[in-house]
Motif scaffolding. Structure first.
Motif, short mmCIF file in Angstrom:
data_model
loop_
_atom_site.label_atom_id
_atom_site.label_comp_id
_atom_site.label_asym_id
_atom_site.label_seq_id
_atom_site.Cartn_x
_atom_site.Cartn_y
_atom_site.Cartn_z
N GLY A 1 104.13 104.81 50.64
CA GLY A 1 103.05 106.31 50.83
C GLY A 1 102.68 107.03 49.70
N ASN A 2 101.74 107.71 49.53
CA ASN A 2 101.27 108.37 48.49
C ASN A 2 101.54 109.80 48.48
OD1 ASN A 2 100.35 106.06 47.12
ND2 ASN A 2 97.94 106.53 47.66
N VAL A 3 101.74 110.59 47.54
CA VAL A 3 102.24 111.90 47.71
C VAL A 3 101.05 112.57 46.46
CG1 VAL A 3 104.50 111.55 47.96
CG2 VAL A 3 103.77 111.75 45.68
N LEU A 4 101.04 113.77 46.65
CA LEU A 4 99.87 114.54 45.83
C LEU A 4 100.91 115.14 44.62
CD1 LEU A 4 98.12 116.98 48.43
CD2 LEU A 4 97.54 114.77 47.57
N CYS A 5 100.28 115.33 43.37
CA CYS A 5 100.70 115.68 42.15
C CYS A 5 100.83 117.25 42.33
CB CYS A 5 99.89 115.34 40.84
SG CYS A 5 100.46 115.84 39.37
N CYS A 6 102.14 117.67 41.83
CA CYS A 6 102.56 119.14 42.02
C CYS A 6 101.66 119.93 41.02
CB CYS A 6 104.08 119.35 41.92
SG CYS A 6 104.81 118.82 40.20
N LYS A 7 101.28 119.58 39.93
CA LYS A 7 100.17 120.05 39.21
C LYS A 7 98.70 119.98 39.49
CE LYS A 7 103.34 121.63 36.03
NZ LYS A 7 103.38 123.18 35.53
N CYS A 8 98.22 118.97 39.50
CA CYS A 8 96.63 118.68 39.68
C CYS A 8 96.21 118.61 41.11
CB CYS A 8 96.16 117.67 38.60
SG CYS A 8 96.70 116.05 38.78
N GLY A 9 97.25 118.04 41.98
CA GLY A 9 97.20 117.66 43.37
C GLY A 9 96.27 116.34 43.74
N ALA B 1 109.58 112.63 38.95
CA ALA B 1 108.91 114.11 38.72
C ALA B 1 107.95 114.62 39.47
CB ALA B 1 108.33 113.82 37.10
N ASN B 2 107.42 113.74 40.43
CA ASN B 2 106.26 114.20 41.37
C ASN B 2 105.38 114.82 40.50
OD1 ASN B 2 107.60 113.67 43.78
ND2 ASN B 2 108.67 115.51 44.11
N MET B 3 104.92 114.28 39.53
CA MET B 3 103.80 114.27 38.61
C MET B 3 103.25 113.15 38.25
SD MET B 3 104.82 117.78 36.14
CE MET B 3 106.16 117.08 35.46
N CYS B 4 101.76 113.21 38.10
CA CYS B 4 100.95 112.01 37.59
C CYS B 4 101.17 111.84 36.03
CB CYS B 4 99.42 112.17 37.82
SG CYS B 4 98.78 113.66 37.06
N GLU C 1 103.26 117.97 29.75
CA GLU C 1 104.41 118.78 29.97
C GLU C 1 105.54 118.37 28.96
OE1 GLU C 1 105.25 121.43 31.88
OE2 GLU C 1 103.16 121.55 32.72
N VAL C 2 105.63 116.92 28.80
CA VAL C 2 106.68 116.46 27.74
C VAL C 2 105.88 115.77 26.87
CG1 VAL C 2 108.60 115.12 27.54
CG2 VAL C 2 108.12 116.53 29.69
N ASP C 3 106.16 115.87 25.36
CA ASP C 3 105.78 115.06 24.52
C ASP C 3 107.08 114.13 23.89
OD1 ASP C 3 104.50 113.62 22.35
OD2 ASP C 3 104.12 115.35 21.20
N ILE C 4 107.21 113.03 24.09
CA ILE C 4 108.49 112.22 23.54
C ILE C 4 108.43 111.96 22.02
CG2 ILE C 4 109.05 111.57 25.69
CD1 ILE C 4 107.76 108.81 25.08
N ALA D 1 112.46 110.25 35.35
CA ALA D 1 111.30 109.73 35.07
C ALA D 1 111.10 109.08 33.75
CB ALA D 1 110.28 110.45 35.40
N VAL D 2 110.54 107.68 33.58
CA VAL D 2 110.62 106.85 32.31
C VAL D 2 109.05 107.20 31.75
CG1 VAL D 2 110.60 104.72 31.06
CG2 VAL D 2 112.25 105.48 32.92
N LEU D 3 108.90 107.88 30.66
CA LEU D 3 107.73 108.12 30.26
C LEU D 3 107.24 107.19 28.85
CD1 LEU D 3 104.89 109.67 30.26
CD2 LEU D 3 106.05 111.27 28.55
#
Length: 511
Positions: A15-23, A31-34, A41-44, A125-127
């Motif tokens: 199933g798909n979910v909505l991004c908590c930031k942009c939807g 992280a529930n984020m695209c 949010e994060v710069d590695i 989450a791995v970025l």
């Protein structure tokens, strides 16, 4: 199993979910984020270096590895990529996935590398992220190059290669061996002289390594000496200049040798007239009348050294009139020989006399009636060899054949370019006392060396031949011109790659 039994099955879906930031709709992650929001949010790459200064020596193409070591590497090479990555700090905090060069102007003094790294961020989450590192190249000469620039004669050790013969065939071959194995890469100067070549090094260890290489490829004996250059009495520091004298054996391939009686007796009474068939760190000798052979290493040769009776410059061309094979084919050291009784006549005697010589030779597998051969004319030779005088009652043969001749067919190809070429060392040539005749002699000897490479596959085995990119086959070239003439097959040639040519091709692709 359920499909086999005909039962109804429900396909599993993610199933798909909505991004908590942009939807936007996305597959679920920790992280529930695209990916776009996660990167915002994060710069590695925040704590990673993006600008580095490296020191480069423009003379030897070396890069400084602190504190004092220098690493030689070409542009866009694996060695340079490894060196640049090791210069980065805090790279152990992330996982390096990929690294590649980005093209820059050759004279911009900039090197750019694109790195792709991975790191675990929010909730496991791995970025994965890419970034560019710019290296600023600062030119600074290394210690050895700076000494050469200040005073080119500031050498510490010199190696003097000498061979007391009337030709330079050995040095032509030795030069190609040095180039293939890059044995003289530490030499600060190379000078060509009449009797040999001088190599100058900045450290004694570099000269010792070079002498060890020469001892492995040719038959030599060495001597060394040292001279006091400077002495500091206060700090008790002493500097010496070292000289290594390397004498190469005067025996060359295709030379006719009369063995001393003691040497012949120690080798099972072979000869005494033998032919040198191969020279490396040992000498291979062959009796052309019996096909007996032996090998002499450096210790055996220099214990009772001898000189050739006749050398390759005294070869005479003969024409083969008749061939009678008297033995089966014999394989000696990878070369094939067949004994045969042959009737020959000197080419220079045609139209003058009817002198015919009957000889026994080891070239029965190569020669047929009508062929040409090169050999030593002992019938007219005036030899004053001391070793030959020790054999009382020895009857000398009138002719000793050495190899098949292609001189007539080479004349048809004279002036036509070859499809291959050789590299040469960057040597300073001593032209003092040389005239036009000496230059013509040098060119003639080099041409004979190139022909030897074409005729002898064993000589080509240890050297590198390169394709000539400027060679173009002429439309007027007849197939019959090169018929039966030894040539080098294309599969033995290496491509002469130049980085500048690669850059030009890449520019054309970009355009």
């Amino acid at each position: 199993m359920a499909e086999v039994l005909g039962m109804f099955t429900v396909q599993q879906t993610i199933g798909n979910v909505l991004c908590c930031k942009c939807g936007i709709s996305m597959q679920p992650n920790a992280a529930n984020m695209c990916a776009k929001c996660l990167r915002s949010e994060v710069d590695i790459t925040e704590d990673l270096q993006k600008h580095v200064v490296i020191v480069h020596c423009p003379e030897c193409d070396g890069y400084l590895q602190p504190p004092r070591s220098w690493i030689k590497a070409q542009l866009e090479s694996k060695e340079l990529l490894t060196f640049c990555i090791k210069k980065l700090k805090n790279l152990n905090k992330v996982k390096l996935v990929n690294a590649e060069f980005i093209w820059t102007e050759p004279h911009s003094k900039r090197i750019k590398i694109r790195l792709k790294v991975q790191k675990e961020v929010l909730n496991g989450a791995v970025l994965e992220q890419s970034y560019i590192v710019e290296y600023v190249v600062q030119d600074q000469m290394c210690d050895s190059c700076s000494k050469v620039q200040v005073n080119p004669d500031q050498w510490v050790a010199a190696v003097q290669l000498r061979q007391h013969v009337s030709h330079r065939r050995t040095f032509f071959y030795l030069e190609q061996l040095i180039i293939k194995h890059d044995a003289a890469n530490r030499a600060i100067k190379i000078q060509q002289l009449d009797q040999g070549i001088d190599f100058f090094f900045g450290h004694r260890s570099h000269a010792l390594k070079f002498v060890d290489f020469v001892c492995r490829v040719v038959l030599v004996r060495t001597r060394n000496a040292k001279q006091l250059a400077s002495h500091d009495h206060k700090s008790n520091i002493v500097n010496y200049k070292y000289t290594f004298s390397v004498e190469i054996s005067p025996v060359c391939r295709e030379d006719l040798i009369c063995l001393p009686p003691k040497v012949a007796a120690s080798l099972g009474n072979i000869g005494p007239l033998v032919i040198c068939t191969k020279v490396s760190n040992s000498i291979s000798l062959l009796d052309p009348f019996t096909l007996r052979h032996c090998f002499l290493d450096a210790d055996q040769y220099w214990r009772a050294s001898f000189k050739p009776l006749l050398s390759s410059r005294q070869l005479v061309e003969y024409v083969v009139l008749d061939v009678d094979v008297v033995s089966e084919e014999v394989n000696i050291g990878g070369s094939k020989y067949v004994l045969a009784d042959i009737q020959v006549a000197r080419v220079s005697d045609f139209g003058k006399n009817d002198t015919i010589f009957s000889v026994r030779t080891h070239l029965g597998h190569l020669l047929d009636a009508g062929d040409y051969a090169l050999g030593y004319d002992l019938y007219r030779a005036n030899s004053n060899d001391f070793e030959l005088e020790k054999y009382k009652g020895l009857v000398l043969p009138e002719v000793i054949l050495i190899k098949k001749s292609y001189e007539e067919k080479h004349q048809k190809k004279r002036g036509k370019p070859r499809s291959w070429k050789l590299k040469s060392l960057n040597m300073e040539i001593d032209n003092s006392g040389k005239g036009r005749d000496q230059e013509q002699k040098m060119n003639s000897e080099y041409e004979h060396f190139l022909r030897d490479l074409e005729e002898n596959p064993d000589m080509r085995f240890n050297i590198s031949l390169y394709r000539d990119k400027e060679y173009q086959r002429s439309e007027t070239t007849s197939v019959a011109d090169g018929e039966d003439v030894p040539s080098i097959p294309l599969e033995e040639l290496l491509a002469d790659i130049d980085l500048n040519d690669i850059d030009v091709e890449e520019d054309g692709i970009r355009e």
